[in-house]
Design a protein around this motif. Sequence first.
Motif, PDB file in Angstrom:
ATOM      1  N   ILE A  24       0.852  -1.197   0.000  1.00 52.28           N
ATOM      2  CA  ILE A  24       0.000   0.000   0.000  1.00 52.28           C
ATOM      3  C   ILE A  24       0.884   1.242   0.000  1.00 52.28           C
ATOM      4  CG2 ILE A  24      -1.612   1.391   1.371  1.00 52.28           C
ATOM      5  CD1 ILE A  24      -2.851  -1.297   2.320  1.00 52.28           C
ATOM      6  N   LEU A  25       1.893   1.264   0.873  1.00 54.13           N
ATOM      7  CA  LEU A  25       2.784   2.415   0.978  1.00 54.13           C
ATOM      8  C   LEU A  25       3.606   2.634  -0.287  1.00 54.13           C
ATOM      9  CD1 LEU A  25       3.970   1.958   4.679  1.00 54.13           C
ATOM     10  CD2 LEU A  25       2.271   3.581   3.794  1.00 54.13           C
ATOM     11  N   LYS A  26       3.856   1.558  -1.033  1.00 57.05           N
ATOM     12  CA  LYS A  26       4.588   1.672  -2.299  1.00 57.05           C
ATOM     13  C   LYS A  26       3.692   2.183  -3.426  1.00 57.05           C
ATOM     14  CE  LYS A  26       7.861  -2.078  -1.477  1.00 57.05           C
ATOM     15  NZ  LYS A  26       8.243  -3.435  -1.941  1.00 57.05           N
ATOM     16  N   GLY A  27       2.392   2.304  -3.171  1.00 53.78           N
ATOM     17  CA  GLY A  27       1.471   2.800  -4.194  1.00 53.78           C
ATOM     18  C   GLY A  27       0.950   1.727  -5.120  1.00 53.78           C
ATOM     19  N   ASN A  28       0.993   0.478  -4.698  1.00 53.44           N
ATOM     20  CA  ASN A  28       0.523  -0.630  -5.537  1.00 53.44           C
ATOM     21  C   ASN A  28      -0.947  -0.967  -5.298  1.00 53.44           C
ATOM     22  OD1 ASN A  28       2.861  -1.097  -7.009  1.00 53.44           O
ATOM     23  ND2 ASN A  28       3.766  -2.218  -5.317  1.00 53.44           N
ATOM     24  N   ARG A  29      -1.694   0.009  -4.793  1.00 53.18           N
ATOM     25  CA  ARG A  29      -3.130  -0.179  -4.601  1.00 53.18           C
ATOM     26  C   ARG A  29      -3.837   1.034  -5.178  1.00 53.18           C
ATOM     27  NH1 ARG A  29      -6.366  -0.556   1.043  1.00 53.18           N
ATOM     28  NH2 ARG A  29      -6.063   1.679   0.916  1.00 53.18           N
ATOM     29  N   LEU A  30      -4.796   0.782  -6.032  1.00 52.63           N
ATOM     30  CA  LEU A  30      -5.589   1.850  -6.626  1.00 52.63           C
ATOM     31  C   LEU A  30      -6.962   1.821  -5.975  1.00 52.63           C
ATOM     32  CD1 LEU A  30      -4.660   1.167 -10.348  1.00 52.63           C
ATOM     33  CD2 LEU A  30      -3.625   2.840  -8.811  1.00 52.63           C
ATOM     34  N   GLY A  31      -7.269   2.809  -5.173  1.00 50.39           N
ATOM     35  CA  GLY A  31      -8.539   2.810  -4.454  1.00 50.39           C
ATOM     36  C   GLY A  31      -8.562   1.681  -3.451  1.00 50.39           C
ATOM     37  N   THR A  32      -9.483   0.745  -3.655  1.00 50.04           N
ATOM     38  CA  THR A  32      -9.588  -0.390  -2.733  1.00 50.04           C
ATOM     39  C   THR A  32      -9.011  -1.674  -3.318  1.00 50.04           C
ATOM     40  OG1 THR A  32     -11.807  -0.898  -3.546  1.00 50.04           O
ATOM     41  CG2 THR A  32     -11.652   0.559  -1.627  1.00 50.04           C
ATOM     42  N   LEU A  33      -8.459  -1.610  -4.520  1.00 48.38           N
ATOM     43  CA  LEU A  33      -7.941  -2.803  -5.195  1.00 48.38           C
ATOM     44  C   LEU A  33      -6.446  -2.689  -5.437  1.00 48.38           C
ATOM     45  CD1 LEU A  33     -10.705  -3.135  -7.923  1.00 48.38           C
ATOM     46  CD2 LEU A  33     -10.559  -4.392  -5.775  1.00 48.38           C
ATOM     47  N   PHE A  34      -5.751  -3.802  -5.283  1.00 49.89           N
ATOM     48  CA  PHE A  34      -4.335  -3.836  -5.604  1.00 49.89           C
ATOM     49  C   PHE A  34      -4.152  -3.972  -7.103  1.00 49.89           C
ATOM     50  CE2 PHE A  34      -3.717  -4.791  -1.154  1.00 49.89           C
ATOM     51  CZ  PHE A  34      -2.550  -4.104  -0.884  1.00 49.89           C
ATOM     52  N   THR A  35      -3.047  -3.429  -7.584  1.00 50.70           N
ATOM     53  CA  THR A  35      -2.681  -3.634  -8.975  1.00 50.70           C
ATOM     54  C   THR A  35      -2.244  -5.088  -9.146  1.00 50.70           C
ATOM     55  OG1 THR A  35      -0.371  -3.054  -8.573  1.00 50.70           O
ATOM     56  CG2 THR A  35      -1.861  -1.251  -9.202  1.00 50.70           C
ATOM     57  N   LYS A  36      -2.184  -5.528 -10.377  1.00 48.00           N
ATOM     58  CA  LYS A  36      -1.726  -6.897 -10.649  1.00 48.00           C
ATOM     59  C   LYS A  36      -0.311  -7.089 -10.106  1.00 48.00           C
ATOM     60  CE  LYS A  36      -1.897 -10.203 -14.410  1.00 48.00           C
ATOM     61  NZ  LYS A  36      -2.232 -10.395 -15.822  1.00 48.00           N
ATOM     62  N   ASP A  37       0.545  -6.085 -10.304  1.00 50.96           N
ATOM     63  CA  ASP A  37       1.914  -6.148  -9.800  1.00 50.96           C
ATOM     64  C   ASP A  37       1.932  -6.182  -8.273  1.00 50.96           C
ATOM     65  OD1 ASP A  37       4.798  -6.069 -10.180  1.00 50.96           O
ATOM     66  OD2 ASP A  37       4.689  -4.017  -9.399  1.00 50.96           O
ATOM     67  N   GLY A  38       1.035  -5.423  -7.656  1.00 54.48           N
ATOM     68  CA  GLY A  38       0.946  -5.417  -6.195  1.00 54.48           C
ATOM     69  C   GLY A  38       0.622  -6.790  -5.643  1.00 54.48           C
ATOM     70  N   TRP A  39      -0.385  -7.469  -6.242  1.00 54.31           N
ATOM     71  CA  TRP A  39      -0.751  -8.822  -5.784  1.00 54.31           C
ATOM     72  C   TRP A  39       0.387  -9.806  -6.016  1.00 54.31           C
ATOM     73  CZ3 TRP A  39      -3.664 -10.437  -2.243  1.00 54.31           C
ATOM     74  CH2 TRP A  39      -4.884  -9.846  -1.965  1.00 54.31           C
ATOM     75  N   LEU A  40       1.063  -9.668  -7.140  1.00 55.32           N
ATOM     76  CA  LEU A  40       2.192 -10.553  -7.422  1.00 55.32           C
ATOM     77  C   LEU A  40       3.281 -10.389  -6.364  1.00 55.32           C
ATOM     78  CD1 LEU A  40       3.564 -12.592  -9.295  1.00 55.32           C
ATOM     79  CD2 LEU A  40       4.443 -10.666 -10.606  1.00 55.32           C
ATOM     80  N   LYS A  41       3.574  -9.145  -5.988  1.00 57.13           N
ATOM     81  CA  LYS A  41       4.589  -8.901  -4.967  1.00 57.13           C
ATOM     82  C   LYS A  41       4.133  -9.425  -3.610  1.00 57.13           C
ATOM     83  CE  LYS A  41       6.801  -5.056  -7.257  1.00 57.13           C
ATOM     84  NZ  LYS A  41       7.090  -3.629  -7.236  1.00 57.13           N
ATOM     85  N   ILE A  42       2.857  -9.267  -3.291  1.00 55.65           N
ATOM     86  CA  ILE A  42       2.339  -9.793  -2.024  1.00 55.65           C
ATOM     87  C   ILE A  42       2.515 -11.305  -1.986  1.00 55.65           C
ATOM     88  CG2 ILE A  42       0.227 -10.216  -0.688  1.00 55.65           C
ATOM     89  CD1 ILE A  42      -0.697  -7.391  -1.596  1.00 55.65           C
ATOM     90  N   MET A  43       2.106 -11.986  -3.049  1.00 53.16           N
ATOM     91  CA  MET A  43       2.228 -13.449  -3.086  1.00 53.16           C
ATOM     92  C   MET A  43       3.678 -13.889  -3.015  1.00 53.16           C
ATOM     93  SD  MET A  43      -0.702 -14.737  -5.766  1.00 53.16           S
ATOM     94  CE  MET A  43       0.201 -14.133  -7.161  1.00 53.16           C
ATOM     95  N   THR A  44       4.531 -13.254  -3.810  1.00 52.17           N
ATOM     96  CA  THR A  44       5.943 -13.630  -3.859  1.00 52.17           C
ATOM     97  C   THR A  44       6.613 -13.440  -2.500  1.00 52.17           C
ATOM     98  OG1 THR A  44       6.045 -13.020  -6.186  1.00 52.17           O
ATOM     99  CG2 THR A  44       8.138 -13.196  -5.022  1.00 52.17           C
ATOM    100  N   ASN A  45       6.395 -12.289  -1.884  1.00 52.42           N
ATOM    101  CA  ASN A  45       7.023 -12.019  -0.597  1.00 52.42           C
ATOM    102  C   ASN A  45       6.462 -12.910   0.510  1.00 52.42           C
ATOM    103  OD1 ASN A  45       8.830 -10.042  -1.502  1.00 52.42           O
ATOM    104  ND2 ASN A  45       7.257  -8.481  -1.401  1.00 52.42           N
ATOM    105  N   PHE A  46       5.158 -13.207   0.454  1.00 58.25           N
ATOM    106  CA  PHE A  46       4.570 -14.093   1.445  1.00 58.25           C
ATOM    107  C   PHE A  46       5.154 -15.498   1.317  1.00 58.25           C
ATOM    108  CE2 PHE A  46       1.158 -16.824   3.168  1.00 58.25           C
ATOM    109  CZ  PHE A  46       1.021 -16.248   4.420  1.00 58.25           C
ATOM    110  N   GLU A  47       5.281 -15.972   0.086  1.00 57.50           N
ATOM    111  CA  GLU A  47       5.875 -17.292  -0.150  1.00 57.50           C
ATOM    112  C   GLU A  47       7.313 -17.333   0.370  1.00 57.50           C
ATOM    113  OE1 GLU A  47       5.473 -18.171  -4.291  1.00 57.50           O
ATOM    114  OE2 GLU A  47       3.306 -18.333  -4.168  1.00 57.50           O
ATOM    115  N   LYS A  48       8.068 -16.282   0.107  1.00 58.12           N
ATOM    116  CA  LYS A  48       9.459 -16.229   0.575  1.00 58.12           C
ATOM    117  C   LYS A  48       9.523 -16.273   2.094  1.00 58.12           C
ATOM    118  CE  LYS A  48      11.465 -13.593  -3.217  1.00 58.12           C
ATOM    119  NZ  LYS A  48      12.006 -12.277  -3.607  1.00 58.12           N
TER     120      LYS A  48
END
Length: 69
Positions: A24-48
């Motif tokens: 969110i702080l990086k700006g990867n959320r537009l309104g109430t939805l994450f960008t596709k890149d934002g979700w990818l980063k969330i998944m990748t970092n969570f998996e790591k």
Amino acid sequence: MVKGQSNVDKRLTKIFCGIYIKEILKGNRLGTLFTKDGWLKIMTNFEKETSKAYSQRQLKNRWNALKKE
């Protein structure tokens, strides 16, 4: 909830929320939805951080469940 499961859930929740806030702080959320890149980063970092592979649907379901608690 199964005995002993709450500590694991709290740890995973803390990891997930930390990653979520960073995106969110990086700006990867537009309104109430994450960008596709934002979700990818969330998944990748969570998996790591958890060494577990979760699908995007599983992460969304987890987040939705947390919002209802």
